[in-house]
Design a protein around this motif. Sequence first.
Motif, PDB file in Angstrom:
ATOM      1  N   TYR A  58      -2.802   9.716  -4.257  1.00  0.00           N
ATOM      2  CA  TYR A  58      -4.201   9.971  -5.000  1.00  0.00           C
ATOM      3  C   TYR A  58      -5.201   9.373  -4.452  1.00  0.00           C
ATOM      4  O   TYR A  58      -6.087  10.062  -4.935  1.00  0.00           O
ATOM      5  N   PRO A  63      -6.873   6.786  -9.411  1.00  0.00           N
ATOM      6  CA  PRO A  63      -6.209   8.074  -8.526  1.00  0.00           C
ATOM      7  C   PRO A  63      -5.436   7.964  -9.746  1.00  0.00           C
ATOM      8  O   PRO A  63      -5.447   9.182 -10.308  1.00  0.00           O
ATOM      9  N   TYR A  66      -7.413  11.694 -10.953  1.00  0.00           N
ATOM     10  CA  TYR A  66      -6.777  13.202 -10.143  1.00  0.00           C
ATOM     11  C   TYR A  66      -5.574  13.548 -10.808  1.00  0.00           C
ATOM     12  O   TYR A  66      -5.367  14.648 -11.000  1.00  0.00           O
TER      13      TYR A  66
END
Length: 85
Positions: A58, A63, A66
């Motif tokens: 990601y 990350p 996400y």
Amino acid sequence: MIENSKLSDDQLEGVSGGDGKTAGGYPYDKNGTVTFTDPQGNSVKIGAADWKWLLSQYGPVNPDAYVKDVPANDIKRILEDHHRK
């Protein structure tokens, strides 16, 4: 005289071997197993190595932000596909 040094809370957060939370707030246990819970309340336990790999998919900047919207069942399938390769 011996000087006592104490670790700050920030330093302790980086020490492994205990329970804690990921940058995105997902709890992990002393073995590094992350309990990911999606917005619908479904959860899946993810080993430390798999969690690291998953987040690498990601991007390098936050990350966890996400992955938070991905359904737990999709996370399971992504990891199953990853292990089949």
